[in-house]
Design a protein around this motif. Structure first.
Motif, PDB file in Angstrom:
ATOM      1  N   LYS A 119       2.534   6.842  -6.891  1.00 59.77           N
ATOM      2  CA  LYS A 119       1.561   7.712  -7.623  1.00 59.77           C
ATOM      3  C   LYS A 119       2.133   9.162  -7.177  1.00 59.77           C
ATOM      4  O   LYS A 119       2.223  10.033  -8.130  1.00 59.77           O
ATOM      5  N   LEU A 120       2.825   9.362  -6.043  1.00 57.90           N
ATOM      6  CA  LEU A 120       3.128  10.541  -5.755  1.00 57.90           C
ATOM      7  C   LEU A 120       4.541  10.809  -6.843  1.00 57.90           C
ATOM      8  O   LEU A 120       4.752  12.004  -7.243  1.00 57.90           O
TER       9      LEU A 120
ATOM     10  N   GLU B 121       0.725  -1.158   0.109  1.00 58.64           N
ATOM     11  CA  GLU B 121       0.024   0.107  -0.035  1.00 58.64           C
ATOM     12  C   GLU B 121       0.708   1.145   0.056  1.00 58.64           C
ATOM     13  O   GLU B 121       0.609   2.175  -0.813  1.00 58.64           O
TER      14      GLU B 121
ATOM     15  N   GLU C 204       1.146  12.141  -9.410  1.00 58.82           N
ATOM     16  CA  GLU C 204      -0.316  12.547  -9.054  1.00 58.82           C
ATOM     17  C   GLU C 204      -0.361  12.985  -7.776  1.00 58.82           C
ATOM     18  O   GLU C 204       0.365  12.903  -6.874  1.00 58.82           O
ATOM     19  N   ASP C 205      -1.626  13.633  -7.485  1.00 60.93           N
ATOM     20  CA  ASP C 205      -1.910  14.238  -6.084  1.00 60.93           C
ATOM     21  C   ASP C 205      -2.797  13.145  -5.151  1.00 60.93           C
ATOM     22  O   ASP C 205      -4.011  13.286  -5.172  1.00 60.93           O
ATOM     23  N   ALA C 206      -2.081  12.198  -4.617  1.00 56.28           N
ATOM     24  CA  ALA C 206      -2.523  10.805  -4.147  1.00 56.28           C
ATOM     25  C   ALA C 206      -2.723  11.133  -2.497  1.00 56.28           C
ATOM     26  O   ALA C 206      -1.851  11.749  -2.044  1.00 56.28           O
ATOM     27  N   GLN C 207      -3.824  10.622  -2.219  1.00 56.45           N
ATOM     28  CA  GLN C 207      -3.894  10.847  -0.572  1.00 56.45           C
ATOM     29  C   GLN C 207      -3.363   9.634  -0.084  1.00 56.45           C
ATOM     30  O   GLN C 207      -3.056   8.100  -0.684  1.00 56.45           O
TER      31      GLN C 207
ATOM     32  N   TRP D  43       1.330   4.042  -2.934  1.00 56.23           N
ATOM     33  CA  TRP D  43       0.822   5.393  -2.480  1.00 56.23           C
ATOM     34  C   TRP D  43       2.247   6.122  -3.585  1.00 56.23           C
ATOM     35  O   TRP D  43       2.195   7.217  -3.992  1.00 56.23           O
TER      36      TRP D  43
ATOM     37  N   PRO E   4      -2.733   5.980   2.083  1.00 58.80           N
ATOM     38  CA  PRO E   4      -3.658   4.917   2.390  1.00 58.80           C
ATOM     39  C   PRO E   4      -3.976   5.115   3.647  1.00 58.80           C
ATOM     40  O   PRO E   4      -3.536   5.637   4.602  1.00 58.80           O
TER      41      PRO E   4
END
Length: 94
Positions: A80-81, A73, A85-88, A77, A90
């Motif tokens: 993505k960063l 996880e 990407e502007d990912a939150q 994440w 997990p």
């Protein structure tokens, strides 16, 4: 206004020569080189100690709650960063 105190430091001849040579190359005083070196070292060690304290607190929190994210996880994440990407982050789970 900050005050300063004189502190002495013993250096072997080779280190003293290295500091003097570097000071001459940088057009600084040996005193400036030594103060800068000490300041950089202390900043580095303070950051390192903060990371250690944060890790100990996180470990204690995990032991109390069992909340965590898996490596997969976290890796997803971070990927993505890294891709912009502007990912939150997990969600933690037990």
């Amino acid at each position: 206004m900050s005050s300063s105190a004189t502190t002495s430091i013993k250096l072997d001849e080779k280190m003293k020569e290295r500091v003097q040579r570097l000071a001459a190359l940088r057009r600084r005083t040996p005193h400036w080189i030594m103060r800068e070196a000490i300041e950089q070292y202390v900043l580095h060690e303070e950051k390192r100690e903060q990371i250690r304290q944060d890790a100990l607190a996180a470990w204690a929190h995990y032991q109390e709650t069992g909340l965590h994210v898996t490596a997969e996880e976290a890796d997803a994440w971070l990927a993505k960063l890294e891709a912009g990407e502007d990912a939150q982050p997990p969600e933690c789970h037990a």
